[in-house]
Design an enzyme around this catalytic site. Structure first.
Site, short mmCIF file in Angstrom:
data_model
loop_
_atom_site.label_atom_id
_atom_site.label_comp_id
_atom_site.label_asym_id
_atom_site.label_seq_id
_atom_site.Cartn_x
_atom_site.Cartn_y
_atom_site.Cartn_z
CG HIS A 37 -1.92 -1.03 1.32
ND1 HIS A 37 -1.86 -2.06 2.24
CD2 HIS A 37 -3.05 -1.23 0.62
CE1 HIS A 37 -2.90 -2.85 2.10
NE2 HIS A 37 -3.65 -2.38 1.11
NE ARG A 188 -9.03 -12.05 2.31
CZ ARG A 188 -9.61 -11.16 1.52
NH1 ARG A 188 -8.96 -10.67 0.48
NH2 ARG A 188 -10.83 -10.74 1.77
#
Ligand code: PAF
Length: 278
Positions: A37, A188
């Site tokens: 990110h 995840r």
């Protein structure tokens, strides 16, 4: 850095930028920010003057039995990271702001893009993604937005939505950011046990080996079967392993960009990855 939770405050801040606002860039996220990110934010900064990051765990893109409730939420750490990245504004809508009507309007991407790959394993997922991204685009009115290539099907669907709905937004794509052993970064990944984490890079290695075999003109069917069996033997439950056009997600076209895409369960995690071929 401003943190905004209400639509009227968002609009007031954006209006306040008007005239001297320059180009506004948006990084849509579901939070739990990792180095991937942060790379999106840094790359976007080269394309805009003001950076907006949205954090919203979007319920409409999770199916029944998926991890909406347990999806990692780490707002304090996310805000600290965004402050360090000199992000200008963090948009933190709640569910009522994002979906004010009990029966909300939804965007339905064309079946050609959704009835394959993750769209088959996660029915309705891309309907939810497109619906929330369109809302974010309407709320923030960015000049440019950036998405990671790890979610390659999502990227193509958003590009098509922008084109089809004539949204005046430039879409930038960032190549997948990987751990040093090749595993694609993902929130995840933290669902993996230590033993699963050790075998997880095999997913990327499998794609690299398949890409090499294709360029050496090995049979796709045989190579695919071998790769599938190897993943299963290592403990993965593969969901798809496909070789497709990187432009349409249709059959690969000679001389045009192509993509190898994979999804597999490993313990509690569902991992996806893809690599490009020319
Ligand atoms: O890629 C994601 O994190 C999400 O799908 C997105 C684009 C933020 C929409 O909720």
């Amino acid at each position: 850095m401003r943190t905004v939770e209400q639509l009227d405050s968002l609009r007031a801040t954006l209006d306040g930028w008007q005239g001297r606002r320059g180009r506004v860039g948006l990084v849509p996220t579901m939070g739990n920010l990792h180095a991937g990110h942060l790379r999106l934010i840094r790359v976007l900064r080269d394309h805009c003057d003001r950076t907006v990051v949205s954090i919203f765990v979007n319920p409409t893109q999770f199916g029944p039995g998926e991890d909406f409730q347990s999806y990692p939420r780490t707002l304090d750490a996310d805000l600290e990271a965004l402050e360090r990245e000199s992000c200008d504004l963090v948009w933190l809508p709640d569910v009522e702001t994002m979906y004010p009507l009990a029966e909300s309007f939804r965007i339905q991407p064309p079946d050609r893009l959704t009835q394959k790959l993750c769209g088959l394993d996660r029915p309705g997922h891309f309907n939810g993604v497109a619906s929330v991204v369109l809302r974010l685009f309407n709320q923030v009115s960015p000049d440019v937005a950036i998405f990671g290539e790890k979610d390659f099907q999502q990227l193509l669907i958003i590009r098509q939505m922008v084109k089809d709905l004539a949204l005046p937004i430039e879409i930038q794509a960032l190549p997948t950011v990987r751990e040093s052993d090749g595993l694609a970064m993902s929130s995840r990944n933290q669902y993996l046990t230590a033993a699963e984490r050790a075998i997880a890079p095999l997913l990327h290695q499998t794609l690299i080996e398949l890409a090499e075999k294709l360029s050496a003109e090995h049979s796709w069917e045989d190579s695919r079967q071998l790769a599938w069996d190897q993943l299963e033997e290592a403990g993965f439950q593969p969901q798809y392993l496909e070789w497709l056009s990187a432009e349409s997600l249709g059959p690969p076209q000679p001389g045009r960009p192509q993509r190898l895409l994979v999804a597999a369960r490993l313990g509690k995690a569902r991992l996806i990855d893809n690599v490009g071929l020319v």
